[in-house]
Write an enzyme that holds these catalytic residues in place. Structure first.
Site, PDB file in Angstrom:
ATOM      1  N   LYS A  72     -15.955 -53.723 -53.478  1.00 17.20           N
ATOM      2  CA  LYS A  72     -16.311 -52.634 -54.350  1.00 17.20           C
ATOM      3  C   LYS A  72     -16.894 -51.679 -53.149  1.00 17.20           C
ATOM      4  O   LYS A  72     -17.487 -51.976 -52.381  1.00 17.20           O
ATOM      5  CB  LYS A  72     -17.667 -52.902 -55.366  1.00 17.20           C
ATOM      6  CG  LYS A  72     -17.972 -51.718 -56.065  1.00 17.20           C
ATOM      7  CD  LYS A  72     -19.015 -52.271 -57.107  1.00 17.20           C
ATOM      8  CE  LYS A  72     -19.377 -50.969 -58.017  1.00 17.20           C
ATOM      9  NZ  LYS A  72     -20.490 -51.493 -58.836  1.00 17.20           N
ATOM     10  N   SER A 149     -19.390 -50.125 -63.690  1.00 15.69           N
ATOM     11  CA  SER A 149     -18.750 -49.304 -62.774  1.00 15.69           C
ATOM     12  C   SER A 149     -17.726 -49.954 -61.770  1.00 15.69           C
ATOM     13  O   SER A 149     -16.988 -49.358 -61.001  1.00 15.69           O
ATOM     14  CB  SER A 149     -19.905 -48.750 -61.743  1.00 15.69           C
ATOM     15  OG  SER A 149     -20.695 -49.949 -61.181  1.00 15.69           O
ATOM     16  N   SER A 173     -22.494 -53.632 -64.850  1.00 15.03           N
ATOM     17  CA  SER A 173     -21.364 -53.150 -64.176  1.00 15.03           C
ATOM     18  C   SER A 173     -20.288 -54.308 -63.673  1.00 15.03           C
ATOM     19  O   SER A 173     -19.354 -53.988 -62.940  1.00 15.03           O
ATOM     20  CB  SER A 173     -21.838 -52.482 -62.874  1.00 15.03           C
ATOM     21  OG  SER A 173     -21.768 -51.008 -63.154  1.00 15.03           O
TER      22      SER A 173
HETATM   23  N1  GLN Z   1     -23.090 -48.876 -67.311  1.00 19.23           N
HETATM   24  C1  GLN Z   1     -24.329 -48.689 -66.600  1.00 19.23           C
HETATM   25  C2  GLN Z   1     -24.728 -47.464 -66.255  1.00 19.23           C
HETATM   26  O1  GLN Z   1     -24.000 -46.758 -66.277  1.00 19.23           O
HETATM   27  C3  GLN Z   1     -24.512 -49.882 -65.694  1.00 19.23           C
HETATM   28  C4  GLN Z   1     -23.942 -49.599 -64.441  1.00 19.23           C
HETATM   29  C5  GLN Z   1     -24.230 -50.645 -63.330  1.00 19.23           C
HETATM   30  O2  GLN Z   1     -24.601 -51.855 -63.712  1.00 19.23           O
HETATM   31  N2  GLN Z   1     -24.017 -50.393 -62.031  1.00 19.23           N
HETATM   32  O3  GLN Z   1     -25.990 -47.441 -65.555  1.00 19.23           O
END
Ligand code: GLN
Length: 473
Positions: A72, A149, A173
């Site tokens: 990532k 994400s 995410s």
């Molecule tokens: N979807 C969540 C957010 O927008 C989680 C993001 C994540 O775990 N990095 O914050």
């Protein structure tokens, strides 16, 4: 011959049925054929061949020797740029390697490329990336989001462009994109993997984890990226078991908790049916089923959307045009340079989080929002503590829906945030969670089941997932 697993590839290489060059060429050509998915932000064949050469010369024979792993683009890598999916870091070349990628390199992995993500890991769709959105490889007639994400990593594993990938999970995410793309995703206990060299979003929640195609590979990879690191003060010094060797699908004597608060009105029948079916499958395997209560669940989402932006607003203060990557050219003073760099360099969602975060931390509101949220976070952790006195692990859906079309929910941040409803409670409590594909919608889209257990009992959720996977086969 389709190559899609680490444990088999390790054997193929040991038995000299394939060389590490051939193995990686197989995936390089697949990445090139699947450019349309936009799973990678950075992919440099030359760099991969150099890694292979130096590995061949090194005479080491570590556990992940030659295994192509995607990273990532939130992990700092010394020999590849690191962007966090943001314009503000579009020209950033880190001077050091993250702990996790360093572990992978030491074990002999080939870092095959850097994967796409929502900008600074804020999002659930990988559509907020400065580098364009990623397409879910499981899309049928319309292009669907891969989740986010860590959507690029989930898509890369799902399309078999690599043998595994790293992700980070702050509020879901890893688990949510794993569910949307039909792969396994694990977020370990907070503190199991060092955060050193991961671009910070919300430091009290961020955790590194893994995407893989099967439970055995997940168990192998998670062990290799875990471990104590003095550079991260929240990294925990415990002995990391060999989860792979210990895998055990026997459920006899295990009790599974089903949280009543996760039966939320408005969740589709397909999700609820998948959940019920999974519970029956566990029961068949000898486990006892117990209804449990996590009474503060309904506060988890609002609490998360106070704490995470608060920490983000503080973490992102460092991007000022002086130290990293992008700097606006339109300034006439130092203050203006900061302002313009930040307003040109950050996207809409990141700005929204910085605004929310700055607001909840400001004098006068700090007590009412931030401190209150921390107190409720504590209650959510206690709910889990009580629950694990009654059960070994908890089973819930990973997401409230299957993958949705690209563009949907874009103008409605709240409906985007609801994606995290089943994943954020575990993040706030710091406990481990895994999402494993289980069942499909009527349109043939993957669904994911989430399994949660107590701190540092990764083996428990891996074992449960191993059982479920065996039933599937
Ligand atoms: N979807 C969540 C957010 O927008 C989680 C993001 C994540 O775990 N990095 O914050």
């Amino acid at each position: 011959m389709e190559i899609s697993s680490i444990h088999n590839s390790i054997d193929l290489i040991k038995e000299k049925k394939i060389s590490i060059l051939e193995l990686n060429q197989y995936f390089i050509s697949k990445i090139k054929k699947n450019k349309n998915l936009n799973a990678f932000i950075h992919f440099d064949e030359e760099n991969i061949y150099q890694q292979i050469k130096s590995l061949e010369n090194s005479k080491t024979n570590n556990r992940l020797y030659g295994m192509p792993i995607a990273i990532k683009d939130l992990f700092c890598t010394r020999n590849m740029p690191t962007t966090a999916g943001s314009k503000i870091l579009s020209k950033f070349n880190p001077p050091y390697e993250s702990f996790v990628t360093n572990q992978l390199i030491n074990q002999g992995s080939i870092l095959i490329g850097k994967t796409n993500l929502d900008e600074f890991a804020m999002g659930s769709s990988t559509t907020t990336s400065f580098f364009g959105n990623t397409i879910n490889p499981k899309s049928n007639n319309i292009s669907l989001v891969p989740g986010g994400s860590s959507g690029g990593s989930a898509a890369a594993v799902s399309a078999n462009l690599c043998l595994g990938a790293t992700g980070t999970d702050t509020g879901g995410s890893i688990r949510q994109p794993a569910s949307f793309c039909g792969v396994i995703g694990i977020k370990p206990t907070y503190g199991l993997c060092s955060r050193w060299g991961i671009i910070a979003f919300a430091s009290s929640l961020d955790q590194a984890g893994i995407f893989a195609n099967n439970v055995k590979d997940t168990a192998i990879l998670i062990k290799e990226i875990a471990g104590y690191d003095k550079n991260d003060s929240t990294s925990v010094n415990i002995k990391i078991p060999d989860y792979y060797k210990n895998l055990n699908k026997d459920l006899n004597g295990k009790t599974i908790g089903i949280p009543i608060e996760y039966k939320i009105p408005g969740i589709s029948d397909e999700i609820n049916n998948m959940w019920e079916k999974a519970i029956k499958v566990f029961e068949k395997g000898g486990a006892k089923i117990k209804e449990i209560s996590l009474p503060h669940t309904k506060y988890a989402l609002p609490v998360y959307y106070i704490i995470a932006p608060a920490e983000a607003s503080s973490n992102l203060a460092r991007y000022d045009g002086v130290r990293y990557g992008f700097r606006s050219k339109n300034d006439s003073s130092l203050d203006e340079m900061y302002e313009l760099t930040r307003s040109e360099g950050f996207g809409k969602e990141v700005k929204r989080r910085i605004l929310i975060g700055t607001y909840v931390l400001s004098a006068g509101y700090y007590e009412a929002y931030y401190i209150k949220a921390q107190k409720v976070r504590n209650l959510i952790s206690k709910d889990f503590k009580n629950a694990f006195e009654q059960c070994d692990f908890i089973v819930t859906p990973s997401t409230p829906s299957s993958a949705f079309p690209i563009g949907e929910k874009e103008d409605d941040p709240i409906s985007m945030y609801i994606n995290d409803i089943f994943t954020v409670p575990a993040s706030l409590a710091g406990i481990p969670g895994i999402s494993i594909p289980f069942g499909k919608t009527k349109d043939n889209l993957p669904l994911g089941l989430q399994i949660l257990s107590n701190h540092f009992t990764e083996q428990t959720i891996l074992d449960a997932a191993y059982y479920l996977e065996s039933i599937h086969e």
